[in-house]
Design an enzyme around this catalytic site. Structure first.
Site, PDB file in Angstrom:
ATOM      1  N   GLU A  60     -72.973   7.245  -8.078  1.00 45.02           N
ATOM      2  CA  GLU A  60     -73.285   7.788  -6.663  1.00 45.02           C
ATOM      3  C   GLU A  60     -72.086   6.881  -6.370  1.00 45.02           C
ATOM      4  OE1 GLU A  60     -77.327   7.116  -8.170  1.00 45.02           O
ATOM      5  OE2 GLU A  60     -76.728   5.141  -7.185  1.00 45.02           O
ATOM      6  N   SER A 117     -77.389  10.057  -4.973  1.00 47.02           N
ATOM      7  CA  SER A 117     -76.406  10.844  -4.512  1.00 47.02           C
ATOM      8  C   SER A 117     -76.562  11.754  -3.071  1.00 47.02           C
ATOM      9  CB  SER A 117     -76.733  12.442  -5.713  1.00 47.02           C
ATOM     10  OG  SER A 117     -76.478  11.740  -7.382  1.00 47.02           O
ATOM     11  N   SER A 177     -75.158  15.756  -7.904  1.00 46.88           N
ATOM     12  CA  SER A 177     -75.809  15.014  -8.879  1.00 46.88           C
ATOM     13  C   SER A 177     -75.568  14.639  -9.590  1.00 46.88           C
ATOM     14  CB  SER A 177     -76.684  16.318  -9.220  1.00 46.88           C
ATOM     15  OG  SER A 177     -77.855  16.520 -10.392  1.00 46.88           O
ATOM     16  N   SER A 182     -76.429  14.194 -13.137  1.00 44.77           N
ATOM     17  CA  SER A 182     -76.476  14.971 -14.216  1.00 44.77           C
ATOM     18  C   SER A 182     -76.729  16.489 -13.949  1.00 44.77           C
ATOM     19  CB  SER A 182     -78.264  14.243 -14.727  1.00 44.77           C
ATOM     20  OG  SER A 182     -79.054  14.760 -13.215  1.00 44.77           O
ATOM     21  N   GLY A 183     -76.610  16.774 -13.205  1.00 51.63           N
ATOM     22  CA  GLY A 183     -76.591  18.107 -12.895  1.00 51.63           C
ATOM     23  C   GLY A 183     -77.800  18.958 -13.085  1.00 51.63           C
ATOM     24  N   GLU A 184     -79.013  18.531 -13.115  1.00 46.24           N
ATOM     25  CA  GLU A 184     -79.895  18.209 -13.899  1.00 46.24           C
ATOM     26  C   GLU A 184     -81.054  17.937 -12.845  1.00 46.24           C
ATOM     27  OE1 GLU A 184     -80.933  20.828 -15.543  1.00 46.24           O
ATOM     28  OE2 GLU A 184     -78.820  20.404 -17.216  1.00 46.24           O
TER      29      GLU A 184
END
Lengths: 201, 201, 201, 201
Positions: free
Chosen positions: B168, B54, B93, B95-97
């Site tokens: 990605e 990413s 990102s 997952s955002g995590e």
């Protein structure tokens, strides 16, 4: 006319790229792909190289090869050792003429390692000296490849994917597809890849 | 059955990705895209960040923003200065995590800069704290998105695009499409971009 | 004899390097240093380049120049734009013959930008084409520069600082000293530098 | 008074750094150094990490470890795999509090790998959780370490080596000295290192 609250160019660009990827797949020379795949599996080590955004595609591929357990290095990164005769060097260069990459390609051949090039241009400096050449077409010089003439006129052709964008994304998608091919051929599972994926992020 | 001299998985993977890009385009929330585009044009500086592949998509976008003449930096690269309130920080990102990126996102908000996130997951840590969230779906959890059941069974679903590949590439294609959008809106020509493209490669 | 619980080589190496830095300082051609300093302050933008560990010294310097508020880029990093005539390009190369760097140096001259080289070798390819050459001596070819003959015999001379180590560290220390010089000449305070230091780490 | 054609600050800074390196050597806790050296030789793989200029020192060390034939990776670079229990993770952080590095240090310990930290601050977050701590003093808080009071007054103390410069260079010199120690202990010759040095530059 581009309405301010629409984003026609965004959507047209994404569809243009997706269509191009399908064309690249339909024209792919499978003999050269299989040659690449076989050389990846039987080389001692694999080195990836590319300049600018082609270099980023090369890195993305290198990361997945590492996830698969290959001994892989990116030229120019800190821990990349000297290339040796048993190694495979993979160059990513749309024009096949990027000076630094063409120069390193020539050095690779002098060392005696195998050289593979992902390029749009078979008759380029890199194309000519490589053991394996996989052709990934970039943006067509003529208009023929993009059908919606009205939309193209409206938005402006070149702005759908300026400079080397078409090649760079197509090369990345192709290389990621090679990962699928390698997984099928080696029987590698996604779980195995995940185990090698860093948690340091 | 995968014939050794075919490369079915390669072609299936490329078509799978192209189809996914078209789905991402068809579902794109244009309001969030326009919000992103406007913030890019009016921010003092733009910072890109992302981990792993990413992060490579983030870099590819940053390079094009530089070609367009924006004052842009990649978090973690040598010459990236301190973020300030007038700046826009863009996180990539799936997952955002991703811990490091979520943490930098939180710092961005504390500094007072605007935060945009490209993610598959609106309800993630990054999604919740961002001013702008553009949803780019990744690999679907269920089978519903990939129709050719026989082919899927034969090749193995996950191997068409392991780990975060689908996100990605889709994020990269989306961000490149934002470049097209910016070119249309600012009237930038490809010739101008080319002038800023390094010849040092 | 190297006692296992001592670390004579470690201490000898550190002192060897420190002594070398003092010698470099004592022999420094201040005219070339001032020429470098003045060109840094009056150029539109500054580009740093170097391969391998010399490249890391170049990056460390680039980071401090950014902290000082200069418009500075590292060749090869994502957001480095095309070099222009008003720019200063600084190369770090012990031998002055690193092919990629010498090649980029030649391109810089063709573009019309000023070229400065930090090198041990004035008569090298880079030395000859540069507008400014600052000589930073590397490891001496003969023994004369390292006095403690017994210790040297015992530990093995070359192992005190193998390959380009002496040049790389001396170049880094010199470049950091140029930062001090720039701070004195521009009146920059450490507090100002700190303000530009990223908190994203 | 700083004469325009002199470069007093440059020379004072270089001598200041050289003197500091000698002090670091004289106070070095050899027990921790030998512990580090032994862990390097017996670990399966070695991971280096650090932010900003400390990260550049970490990379410079990683490159030499690669030249020596160790299986070494830089955290954050493309081909760095997941850390495992048999691995040694080496952090470089002057304060010992760099958030991302301290966080990765904690993850390393959870994984069960050994953690070594090069820092000025034994009582820091990283110092407390590390198996091995090598103290490399940075810039002293008080004036006591720099004797030439008149010169210091004239030039301005902090400008001799702003921010973390003193630590970063001292850490790099120390780590390069560890390479000498490893060469003596393993009997590695410079010729062997040279063979692994890339010619791709």
């Amino acid at each position: 006319m581009n309405n301010e609250m629409e984003c026609k160019a965004t959507l047209a660009s994404m569809n243009f790229i997706a269509d191009h990827i399908k064309k690249v797949a339909s024209k792919l020379d499978t003999v050269s792909v299989i040659d690449l795949v076989k050389n990846i599996t039987r080389s001692k080590r694999i080195f990836l190289m590319g300049a600018g955004r082609s270099g980023l595609a090369a890195k993305a591929f290198a990361m997945r090869l590492m996830h698969m357990g290959f001994d892989v290095h990116v030229v120019g990164e800190t821990t990349a050792p000297a290339v040796q005769p048993d190694d495979l060097v993979i160059a990513v260069s749309g024009s096949g003429e990027t000076p630094s990459i063409a120069n390193l390609g020539a050095i690779s051949k002098k060392i005696g390692s195998r050289l593979a090039t992902i390029t749009s241009n078979k008759d380029s400096t890199l194309g000519k000296i490589s053991d394996i050449v996989v052709i990934v077409p970039g943006r067509p010089k003529e208009d023929i490849d993009y059908e919606d003439y009205q939309e193209r006129r409206m938005i402006g052709y070149t702005q759908l994917a300026p400079l080397g964008t078409v090649f760079e994304i197509s090369a990345l998608v192709f290389l990621d597809a090679v990962i699928s091919e390698l997984m099928v051929r080696t029987g590698a599972s996604e779980a195995e890849l995940k185990k090698r994926h860093t948690v340091f992020e």
